[in-house]
Design a protein around this motif. Sequence first.
Motif, PDB file in Angstrom:
ATOM      1  N   ARG A  79      -9.612   0.883   7.096  1.00 32.82           N
ATOM      2  CA  ARG A  79      -8.639   0.587   6.038  1.00 32.82           C
ATOM      3  C   ARG A  79      -8.363   1.819   5.178  1.00 32.82           C
ATOM      4  O   ARG A  79      -7.235   2.029   4.715  1.00 32.82           O
ATOM      5  N   PHE A  80      -9.378   2.651   4.960  1.00 29.31           N
ATOM      6  CA  PHE A  80      -9.176   3.878   4.191  1.00 29.31           C
ATOM      7  C   PHE A  80      -8.209   4.815   4.914  1.00 29.31           C
ATOM      8  O   PHE A  80      -7.304   5.388   4.304  1.00 29.31           O
ATOM      9  N   ILE A  81      -8.375   4.954   6.235  1.00 24.26           N
ATOM     10  CA  ILE A  81      -7.484   5.813   7.021  1.00 24.26           C
ATOM     11  C   ILE A  81      -6.065   5.246   7.000  1.00 24.26           C
ATOM     12  O   ILE A  81      -5.085   5.983   6.858  1.00 24.26           O
ATOM     13  N   GLU A  82      -5.943   3.925   7.129  1.00 23.96           N
ATOM     14  CA  GLU A  82      -4.624   3.286   7.080  1.00 23.96           C
ATOM     15  C   GLU A  82      -3.951   3.548   5.732  1.00 23.96           C
ATOM     16  O   GLU A  82      -2.755   3.876   5.671  1.00 23.96           O
ATOM     17  N   THR A  83      -4.710   3.376   4.660  1.00 26.39           N
ATOM     18  CA  THR A  83      -4.168   3.574   3.313  1.00 26.39           C
ATOM     19  C   THR A  83      -3.704   5.011   3.120  1.00 26.39           C
ATOM     20  O   THR A  83      -2.630   5.267   2.565  1.00 26.39           O
ATOM     21  N   THR A  84      -4.515   5.968   3.597  1.00 23.45           N
ATOM     22  CA  THR A  84      -4.150   7.380   3.499  1.00 23.45           C
ATOM     23  C   THR A  84      -2.872   7.661   4.276  1.00 23.45           C
ATOM     24  O   THR A  84      -1.969   8.365   3.803  1.00 23.45           O
ATOM     25  N   ALA A  85      -2.781   7.098   5.480  1.00 24.34           N
ATOM     26  CA  ALA A  85      -1.598   7.306   6.321  1.00 24.34           C
ATOM     27  C   ALA A  85      -0.347   6.736   5.670  1.00 24.34           C
ATOM     28  O   ALA A  85       0.741   7.328   5.760  1.00 24.34           O
ATOM     29  N   LEU A  86      -0.491   5.595   4.987  1.00 24.80           N
ATOM     30  CA  LEU A  86       0.664   4.950   4.354  1.00 24.80           C
ATOM     31  C   LEU A  86       1.166   5.735   3.143  1.00 24.80           C
ATOM     32  O   LEU A  86       2.218   5.416   2.594  1.00 24.80           O
ATOM     33  N   GLY A  87       0.404   6.727   2.723  1.00 21.32           N
ATOM     34  CA  GLY A  87       0.878   7.622   1.677  1.00 21.32           C
ATOM     35  C   GLY A  87       1.726   8.743   2.235  1.00 21.32           C
ATOM     36  O   GLY A  87       2.337   9.500   1.492  1.00 21.32           O
ATOM     37  N   LYS A  88       1.756   8.852   3.571  1.00 24.39           N
ATOM     38  CA  LYS A  88       2.466   9.947   4.226  1.00 24.39           C
ATOM     39  C   LYS A  88       3.585   9.469   5.151  1.00 24.39           C
ATOM     40  O   LYS A  88       4.360  10.285   5.656  1.00 24.39           O
ATOM     41  N   MET A  89       3.654   8.168   5.417  1.00 23.71           N
ATOM     42  CA  MET A  89       4.699   7.651   6.301  1.00 23.71           C
ATOM     43  C   MET A  89       5.106   6.252   5.865  1.00 23.71           C
ATOM     44  O   MET A  89       4.392   5.594   5.099  1.00 23.71           O
ATOM     45  N   LYS A  90       6.250   5.790   6.349  1.00 21.78           N
ATOM     46  CA  LYS A  90       6.770   4.481   5.995  1.00 21.78           C
ATOM     47  C   LYS A  90       5.937   3.372   6.652  1.00 21.78           C
ATOM     48  O   LYS A  90       5.430   3.538   7.751  1.00 21.78           O
ATOM     49  N   THR A  96       0.831  -1.201   0.000  1.00 23.94           N
ATOM     50  CA  THR A  96       0.000   0.000   0.000  1.00 23.94           C
ATOM     51  C   THR A  96       0.867   1.252   0.000  1.00 23.94           C
ATOM     52  O   THR A  96       0.591   2.223  -0.714  1.00 23.94           O
ATOM     53  N   GLU A  97       1.923   1.229   0.815  1.00 20.98           N
ATOM     54  CA  GLU A  97       2.844   2.373   0.848  1.00 20.98           C
ATOM     55  C   GLU A  97       3.429   2.637  -0.538  1.00 20.98           C
ATOM     56  O   GLU A  97       3.496   3.787  -0.995  1.00 20.98           O
ATOM     57  N   ARG A  98       3.834   1.583  -1.234  1.00 18.88           N
ATOM     58  CA  ARG A  98       4.437   1.745  -2.562  1.00 18.88           C
ATOM     59  C   ARG A  98       3.418   2.318  -3.560  1.00 18.88           C
ATOM     60  O   ARG A  98       3.759   3.189  -4.372  1.00 18.88           O
ATOM     61  N   MET A  99       2.171   1.843  -3.493  1.00 21.88           N
ATOM     62  CA  MET A  99       1.153   2.346  -4.411  1.00 21.88           C
ATOM     63  C   MET A  99       0.817   3.799  -4.135  1.00 21.88           C
ATOM     64  O   MET A  99       0.674   4.612  -5.058  1.00 21.88           O
ATOM     65  N   MET A 100       0.684   4.149  -2.847  1.00 20.96           N
ATOM     66  CA  MET A 100       0.328   5.523  -2.488  1.00 20.96           C
ATOM     67  C   MET A 100       1.466   6.487  -2.806  1.00 20.96           C
ATOM     68  O   MET A 100       1.238   7.663  -3.083  1.00 20.96           O
ATOM     69  N   THR A 101       2.700   5.995  -2.755  1.00 25.86           N
ATOM     70  CA  THR A 101       3.850   6.828  -3.134  1.00 25.86           C
ATOM     71  C   THR A 101       3.883   7.036  -4.643  1.00 25.86           C
ATOM     72  O   THR A 101       4.199   8.120  -5.137  1.00 25.86           O
ATOM     73  N   GLN A 102       3.515   5.971  -5.374  1.00 22.52           N
ATOM     74  CA  GLN A 102       3.531   6.027  -6.836  1.00 22.52           C
ATOM     75  C   GLN A 102       2.429   6.926  -7.378  1.00 22.52           C
ATOM     76  O   GLN A 102       2.667   7.765  -8.259  1.00 22.52           O
ATOM     77  N   VAL A 103       1.205   6.753  -6.848  1.00 16.89           N
ATOM     78  CA  VAL A 103       0.066   7.551  -7.315  1.00 16.89           C
ATOM     79  C   VAL A 103      -0.720   8.051  -6.094  1.00 16.89           C
ATOM     80  O   VAL A 103      -1.658   7.386  -5.635  1.00 16.89           O
ATOM     81  N   PRO A 104      -0.371   9.206  -5.552  1.00 15.04           N
ATOM     82  CA  PRO A 104      -1.111   9.755  -4.407  1.00 15.04           C
ATOM     83  C   PRO A 104      -2.568  10.056  -4.790  1.00 15.04           C
ATOM     84  O   PRO A 104      -2.884  10.277  -5.956  1.00 15.04           O
ATOM     85  N   GLY A 105      -3.438  10.033  -3.818  1.00 17.12           N
ATOM     86  CA  GLY A 105      -4.837  10.348  -4.070  1.00 17.12           C
ATOM     87  C   GLY A 105      -5.685   9.157  -4.463  1.00 17.12           C
ATOM     88  O   GLY A 105      -6.858   9.315  -4.835  1.00 17.12           O
TER      89      GLY A 105
END
Length: 291
Positions: A208-219, A134-143
């Motif tokens: 899960r939505f909150i977790e996914t959002t957070a993983l776009g902002k932290m490791k 999830t972190e890798r996806m959120m880093t690749q395409v935020p939002g």
Amino acid sequence: RMLLASLALSPFLFKLEGKLAPKALLCGCFTALGYITQSLSLVDTSPAKVAFLGAATVIVCPALEVIVNKKDMSLKSQPQTWLAATLCILGVGILELYDPTGATAISDIFSQIGTGDGLAILQAIGFGTSFFLTERMMTQVPGQALPITAVQVSVTAFLCMVWSLLDGWVGTSGAESYGMPAMFLDPSLQSVALAVAWTGVITTALNRFIETTALGKMKSAEASVILATEPLWASLFAALWLKEDFGANDYIGGALIVGACLATSLKKDDFRGFGDFFGDVDDKSRRRLEA
């Protein structure tokens, strides 16, 4: 639970960026692995033990950083990560496994290692890997937090459906009462229906939505430590709502878990003083040996 979460997030399912589809499906499979093995492990393993073994996510995420990203996650390079992981596992262990009355020893808890223990470890691998992906996806395409979450819960719901079919549960006498919408129409299952609605919409879809959002902002390695505070919150709510005693193990374990969360905010340079101290000790020892 997963079906309700899928229905709640269904409007966002087809808004997923095409290039993320393979990773999102793989991430959904690991998410399903976490949830399914967690459920299976609870059949013959205590919730406390499952929670403790599930805390191994704090090891899984850094390990994936090394294996997949080839990142240097050694103690020298990332001391804050390993300090947080150590404090977290110790805290969860004391919180969940230590009996302050002395009636149950930790050695007794681990005296019999069975299938449930292996499944609980798979739970950690499933959730830890899903955090990492999830972190890798959120880093690749935020939002893309909502579409990614929609895929995760939808894949999990589908695999749970396959599990139910293979297990022979679907079609057995009485099973129809626990399906949708029959569960919500049966007065005798009102409390079960409310629990499913809460876990489906709030603790699965929204969580899960909150977790996914957070993983776009932290490791993911840092997030896994914070997510491991779940047993602490469970103890707190049990004390507030169910009037359960908050014992010494809760205070000590809770303090260690909070310390682990604080440790994730540290930087490598914050440990320089300790390194210098141990370096001085080593130099003194070496000089004594040379003399």
